[in-house]
Design a protein around this motif. Structure first.
Motif, PDB file in Angstrom:
ATOM      1  N   ASN A   2      53.022 -46.355  38.765  1.00 40.77           N
ATOM      2  CA  ASN A   2      52.799 -44.781  39.052  1.00 40.77           C
ATOM      3  C   ASN A   2      53.192 -44.635  40.816  1.00 40.77           C
ATOM      4  OD1 ASN A   2      51.837 -44.597  36.599  1.00 40.77           O
ATOM      5  ND2 ASN A   2      50.596 -42.580  36.845  1.00 40.77           N
ATOM      6  N   PRO A  24      52.663 -39.944  33.728  1.00 42.78           N
ATOM      7  CA  PRO A  24      51.596 -40.189  34.612  1.00 42.78           C
ATOM      8  C   PRO A  24      51.136 -41.952  33.721  1.00 42.78           C
ATOM      9  CG  PRO A  24      51.275 -38.804  33.001  1.00 42.78           C
ATOM     10  CD  PRO A  24      53.009 -38.839  32.777  1.00 42.78           C
ATOM     11  N   SER A  73      50.171 -45.340  33.397  1.00 45.22           N
ATOM     12  CA  SER A  73      50.341 -46.734  33.912  1.00 45.22           C
ATOM     13  C   SER A  73      51.359 -47.543  32.894  1.00 45.22           C
ATOM     14  CB  SER A  73      49.074 -47.070  34.579  1.00 45.22           C
ATOM     15  OG  SER A  73      48.386 -47.027  35.298  1.00 45.22           O
ATOM     16  N   THR A 109      54.359 -47.488  31.956  1.00 45.81           N
ATOM     17  CA  THR A 109      55.956 -47.038  31.030  1.00 45.81           C
ATOM     18  C   THR A 109      56.685 -47.850  31.238  1.00 45.81           C
ATOM     19  OG1 THR A 109      54.912 -44.577  31.995  1.00 45.81           O
ATOM     20  CG2 THR A 109      56.999 -44.952  30.908  1.00 45.81           C
ATOM     21  N   ASP A 137      52.751 -45.491  47.056  1.00 46.69           N
ATOM     22  CA  ASP A 137      52.476 -43.547  47.755  1.00 46.69           C
ATOM     23  C   ASP A 137      51.944 -42.967  48.507  1.00 46.69           C
ATOM     24  OD1 ASP A 137      51.540 -41.501  46.827  1.00 46.69           O
ATOM     25  OD2 ASP A 137      50.519 -42.503  44.693  1.00 46.69           O
TER      26      ASP A 137
END
Length: 453
Positions: free
Chosen positions: A186, A206, A208, A210, A267
């Motif tokens: 993410n 969104p 986790s 994916t 991030d």
């Protein structure tokens, strides 16, 4: 000229990924006894006889369910079909035709792309003919009994498949630069890939986990080709259970090893976490060039000092990756994303660069003049005889010395700093091999014996 594309579609768990691995001659696609493992579309090179093509694995198609990722999986499968010259519709010979198969068959008949019907899991040749015969009712022509696990029947399927491929005038060159996009879950890796390619190449969610497969996408810019590899988010080892995520993370680690440059995505809202530090160590251990991509910059409230504060945070936490350029971007809005490939070009060139022995020794002489090697308590001083670059990717320099133990960590860092200051090597780690007199004597002895023989 791009290679023709073959799209592999079907319900979940009919063996599409296993068939893709069989056709591509590797085991890159994740295969696990769990529905919905494949989500994005993944491309693999394949050939049969004198024909080359790309085979595309897709997620399991389900039309009557809109839960979780299923609508996005359908979108990815449809995008693959839109690019394809021919499709392989995979069904399960052991379960026989299902309502889901019939629904996909109805949809396939409305498409302009020719489709071949592969009846998988026909491990027995005699039984396979009977199993395949059930699927004539789908109205897609002859069903081909195959076993993706054992490979039986795939030759007949491929013989028919190449009849539908357009002529290929030339074989395209290998992508010039392989770029792996890695990071924690993410942080925006798939969004970054989509922004770089200008299309919804990967499913973005969104949730986790994916992305599961390592997804290769070739893009071209200014006459250069880049193979962009989206990878699964890498969590702490203790939180990963054996199964789909375990295989996904292994694929991500392999993507790092086969990359020329790693886009290390962080991030900015979370800052550099302990898991980020471990990933940075992995990138350095594998000797990959890297660019630090600080994503989600659009979500940060800014003033005139904000970017300097964030840069200092990166420098303090990732001080051992000070050689890597950092860029602040927003994959969501596309801000500064177009500058990333310029940094990739520089990092890849430096990663491959070779420097002559004469230049390396000029740098060494100048460094020693300004700061002599340390002396032990017994009065024994370290001596550097000469240096030479022994390999690239990453640049690796062997330093021949009287005794490696006489060179402490501070002096080794000083020498590395001098190489960086004088020679650059921006965007790539460099490795210094400190080789002692005994090592050289053993090598010379071995060479002398080999000469005598």
């Amino acid at each position: 000229m791009p290679l023709p594309i073959v799209a592999v579609i079907g319900r979940p768990n009919v063996g599409k990924s296993t068939l893709v691995n069989r056709l591509a001659g590797d085991r890159t696609a994740i295969v696990h006894d769990e529905p919905g493992i494949t989500r994005d579309r993944t491309y693999r090179p394949a050939f049969w006889q004198d024909r080359e093509f790309q085979v595309v694995d897709t997620g399991g198609l389900v039309f009557d369910d809109d839960t979780e990722f299923l609508p996005l999986i359908r979108e990815q499968a449809m995008a693959a079909l839109a690019q394809a010259s021919v499709a392989i519709f995979v069904v399960d010979g052991q379960s026989g035709p299902t309502p889901g198969d019939r629904e996909i068959a109805d949809w396939m008949r409305a498409q302009p792309v020719p489709a071949l019907l592969a009846v998988n899991k026909c491990e027995s040749v005699e039984q396979g003919i009977i199993q395949a015969a059930q699927f004539w009712e789908l109205g897609l022509g002859e069903p081909y009994p195959v076993s993706a696990i054992h490979g039986s029947g795939t030759g007949e399927l491929l013989d028919e498949l190449i009849k539908h491929l357009p002529p290929v005038d030339q074989v395209p060159d290998e992508p010039e630069i392989k770029v792996a996009i890695v990071g924690r879950p993410n942080v925006g890796k798939s969004s970054l890939l989509n922004s770089l390619t200008g299309e919804n190449r990967s499913i973005v969610s969104p949730i986790s986990g994916t992305t599961r497969d390592a997804i290769d996408t070739v893009v071209e810019r200014k006459g250069k080709k880049y193979c962009l590899i989206d990878t699964a988010g890498i969590r702490r080892k203790k939180n990963v259970k054996y199964g789909a995520e375990f295989f996904s993370i292994n694929r991500a680690f392999k993507a790092i090893r086969r990359a020329d440059v790693v886009l290390f995505v962080i991030d900015v809202l979370d800052g550099v976490t302990d898991q980020d530090l471990k990933l940075a160590g992995r990138i350095m251990d594998d000797g990959r060039a890297a660019i630090i991509v600080a994503n989600k910059w659009d979500a940060v409230e800014k003033d005139s000092y904000t970017i300097y504060d964030y840069k200092k945070h990166l420098q303090d936490r990732l001080y051992y990756m000070e050689w890597a350029d950092a860029i602040f971007v927003s994959a969501l809005t596309g801000k500064r994303v177009n500058k990333i490939l310029d940094l990739v070009d520089t990092a890849a060139a430096e990663h491959r660069r070779r420097v002559s022995t004469a230049v390396i020794n000029e740098v060494l002489q100048e460094a020693i003049k300004w700061h002599s090697p340390p002396t032990s308590r017994q009065g024994k001083q370290g001596r550097i005889y000469y240096g030479t670059q022994v390999s690239s990717q990453p640049p690796t320099i062997a330093l021949f010395v009287n005794d490696p133990k006489r060179f402490n960590d501070n002096y080794r860092r000083y020498i590395e700093g001098q190489f960086r200051q004088q020679l650059g090597f921006y965007g790539t780690p460099i490795r210094l091999l400190w080789r002692g007199k005994k090592v050289r004597e053993m090598e010379n002895s071995t060479m002398n014996r080999a000469t005598k023989v």
